[in-house]
Design a protein around this motif. Sequence first.
Motif, mmCIF file in Angstrom:
data_model
loop_
_atom_site.group_PDB
_atom_site.id
_atom_site.type_symbol
_atom_site.label_atom_id
_atom_site.label_comp_id
_atom_site.label_asym_id
_atom_site.label_seq_id
_atom_site.Cartn_x
_atom_site.Cartn_y
_atom_site.Cartn_z
ATOM 1 N N ASP A 168 0.834 -1.207 0.000
ATOM 2 C CA ASP A 168 0.000 0.000 0.000
ATOM 3 C C ASP A 168 0.869 1.258 0.000
ATOM 4 O O ASP A 168 0.492 2.280 -0.587
ATOM 5 C CB ASP A 168 -0.925 0.004 1.220
ATOM 6 N N TYR A 169 2.011 1.185 0.654
ATOM 7 C CA TYR A 169 2.933 2.323 0.698
ATOM 8 C C TYR A 169 3.421 2.677 -0.703
ATOM 9 O O TYR A 169 3.388 3.848 -1.108
ATOM 10 C CB TYR A 169 4.103 1.978 1.615
ATOM 11 N N VAL A 170 3.840 1.670 -1.461
ATOM 12 C CA VAL A 170 4.316 1.923 -2.834
ATOM 13 C C VAL A 170 3.165 2.390 -3.713
ATOM 14 O O VAL A 170 3.299 3.352 -4.489
ATOM 15 C CB VAL A 170 4.973 0.656 -3.420
ATOM 16 N N ALA A 171 2.019 1.731 -3.596
ATOM 17 C CA ALA A 171 0.865 2.103 -4.418
ATOM 18 C C ALA A 171 0.422 3.539 -4.161
ATOM 19 O O ALA A 171 -0.089 4.216 -5.065
ATOM 20 C CB ALA A 171 -0.293 1.146 -4.151
ATOM 21 N N GLY A 172 0.636 4.026 -2.944
ATOM 22 C CA GLY A 172 0.233 5.376 -2.602
ATOM 23 C C GLY A 172 1.278 6.437 -2.900
ATOM 24 O O GLY A 172 1.084 7.600 -2.561
ATOM 25 N N GLY A 173 2.391 6.047 -3.510
ATOM 26 C CA GLY A 173 3.418 7.013 -3.868
ATOM 27 C C GLY A 173 4.697 6.910 -3.061
ATOM 28 O O GLY A 173 5.613 7.721 -3.242
ATOM 29 N N GLY A 174 4.788 5.928 -2.185
ATOM 30 C CA GLY A 174 6.008 5.733 -1.413
ATOM 31 C C GLY A 174 7.116 5.118 -2.258
ATOM 32 O O GLY A 174 6.862 4.485 -3.287
ATOM 33 N N ARG A 175 8.339 5.303 -1.817
ATOM 34 C CA ARG A 175 9.506 4.817 -2.565
ATOM 35 C C ARG A 175 10.297 3.849 -1.691
ATOM 36 O O ARG A 175 10.646 4.178 -0.550
ATOM 37 C CB ARG A 175 10.369 5.994 -3.010
ATOM 38 N N VAL A 176 10.559 2.669 -2.224
ATOM 39 C CA VAL A 176 11.181 1.598 -1.450
ATOM 40 C C VAL A 176 12.508 1.216 -2.066
ATOM 41 O O VAL A 176 12.610 1.012 -3.290
ATOM 42 C CB VAL A 176 10.255 0.356 -1.388
ATOM 43 N N GLY A 177 13.519 1.120 -1.229
ATOM 44 C CA GLY A 177 14.786 0.522 -1.621
ATOM 45 C C GLY A 177 14.841 -0.874 -1.049
ATOM 46 O O GLY A 177 14.996 -1.053 0.170
ATOM 47 N N TYR A 178 14.666 -1.863 -1.908
ATOM 48 C CA TYR A 178 14.755 -3.266 -1.481
ATOM 49 C C TYR A 178 16.218 -3.667 -1.615
ATOM 50 O O TYR A 178 16.732 -3.816 -2.726
ATOM 51 C CB TYR A 178 13.849 -4.138 -2.341
ATOM 52 N N LEU A 179 16.903 -3.845 -0.499
ATOM 53 C CA LEU A 179 18.357 -3.986 -0.498
ATOM 54 C C LEU A 179 18.770 -5.328 0.084
ATOM 55 O O LEU A 179 19.665 -5.419 0.921
ATOM 56 C CB LEU A 179 18.997 -2.852 0.307
ATOM 57 N N GLY A 180 18.117 -6.379 -0.358
ATOM 58 C CA GLY A 180 18.414 -7.679 0.232
ATOM 59 C C GLY A 180 18.211 -8.824 -0.728
ATOM 60 O O GLY A 180 17.873 -8.649 -1.902
#
Length: 496
Positions: free
Chosen positions: A264-276
Amino acid sequence: MVGTTVAGRWGLSLAALASSMLVAPVHAEEAEDQAASGTIQEITVTAQKRRQSVQDVGITLSVVSGDSLAQAGASSVTDLTSLVPNIQANYGAGQVAFNVRGIGTNEFSANLDSPVAINVDEGYLAKTFMSGLLLFDIDRVEVLICANTPVVSEADLTWKQQEAFGLSTYDVHSDYAGVCYSSWRRPIQNMRPKYRMPAIGAPWAFPADLSLIWWLDAAGYEVDVVTDHDLAAEGLELIAPYRAVLTGTHPEYYSLGMLDALEDYVAGGGRVGYLGGNGLYWVTEVRDEEPWCIEVRKLDTGSRAWQAAPGEGYLATTGDRSGLWRARGRPPQKLVALGFTTEGMDESQPFERMPDSFEPEAAWLFEGVGHDELIGNFGLGLGGASGLEMDRYDLTLGTPPHTLLVASSFNHSDNYPLVSEDITYAFPGRGGTQDPQVRGDIAFYANAKGGAVFAAGSIAWSQALPCNGGRNNVARIMTNVLDAFRSSDPPFLPRT
């Protein structure tokens, strides 16, 4: 802190934690100073599982201090050949085969027990593929030539007899049923800085995450640290105020609430760094009434230490089916563009830029990085930025079709096999030199609301950040990512 060998074998031991006593060999200048003062420096070793003066150990023993390793520029165990007499090291297939006074092997089979026993912090490394260690943050090296020192002492078993230490979800009970509950209330020995997995000599989980924390601090970024338990308890409300969220190096266990919140965070405009690597993998839950306790059931697919018996695949906590999120129709590729593809413990490789990295939507990621420059041909995670456990881009498993595949790693050894969930028929040819799915990928996508995901699918990625004081091309890319993610006018647009 050890210096032990298998009975009847020659032994090479590495002491890897700075908490053990420092041993410094007496050099000529030091000897002159000591002679002038009338004192002789005592060298303390732990070759027989207790602290002793080297003069009291009835074993032929050479000791090299951490300071001496640093002064000599030693970065891997192969460098010991120039520091310790009577040692030879042959390197091949991502492994090191040692010979001590002519005793050893030149074979590089992953299943081979080496005649030279290697111990790191009281952990015996039985196989040759475990021997390619990096010599960073080493307190001392003890090289033993002996024949009868036991590998296991009474001290090794003491903590196993203490109920307070409990069990992890990688253990089994006395009836061989898998341990499906664990708790952070029990002492967790690897939750400490500088701890390294004995089998590979590399940081893992919390100690590995500290490389990212160190770099963020050194680079001047102000961050808040949110734990998995925080996210499970508070969900989207917790992370919604932030413009960007970064994961740790190994976010393997995810609850339904955590997965929903991140999606929901990404869908709402959030930006994620998946670093794993190997992230968003097991369906896990936290007990509401006992939030320190988690539950997971390892079912009939996935990389697992045990398998739940028939009828025991559902979580008592919620009644939901456990196992892999992929088997529940929510593979990690759908959210972070990448998903688990391989694991190996011999060496890591660099990333190389792919054609998508030169597209306008992604070129900003590589500002300051050359077209043909190897990305992360260094690192605390086995010498490279792509390794240990890695994830791949896969449209058939849900990677968003507009995702840019900007970098990949190659040349992994056959000690990196394809994960079991991708193998439907058991036939040869699924190792790193044979199967193109055995690789690590870096991917990027953005959505119409300004949300975005940058995914570096490797446990070793963040462990490359501290190298050269944080001045390296992995750090350059991470700086580009974070500066863009924090911006109200980012350089990326959705690709159609």
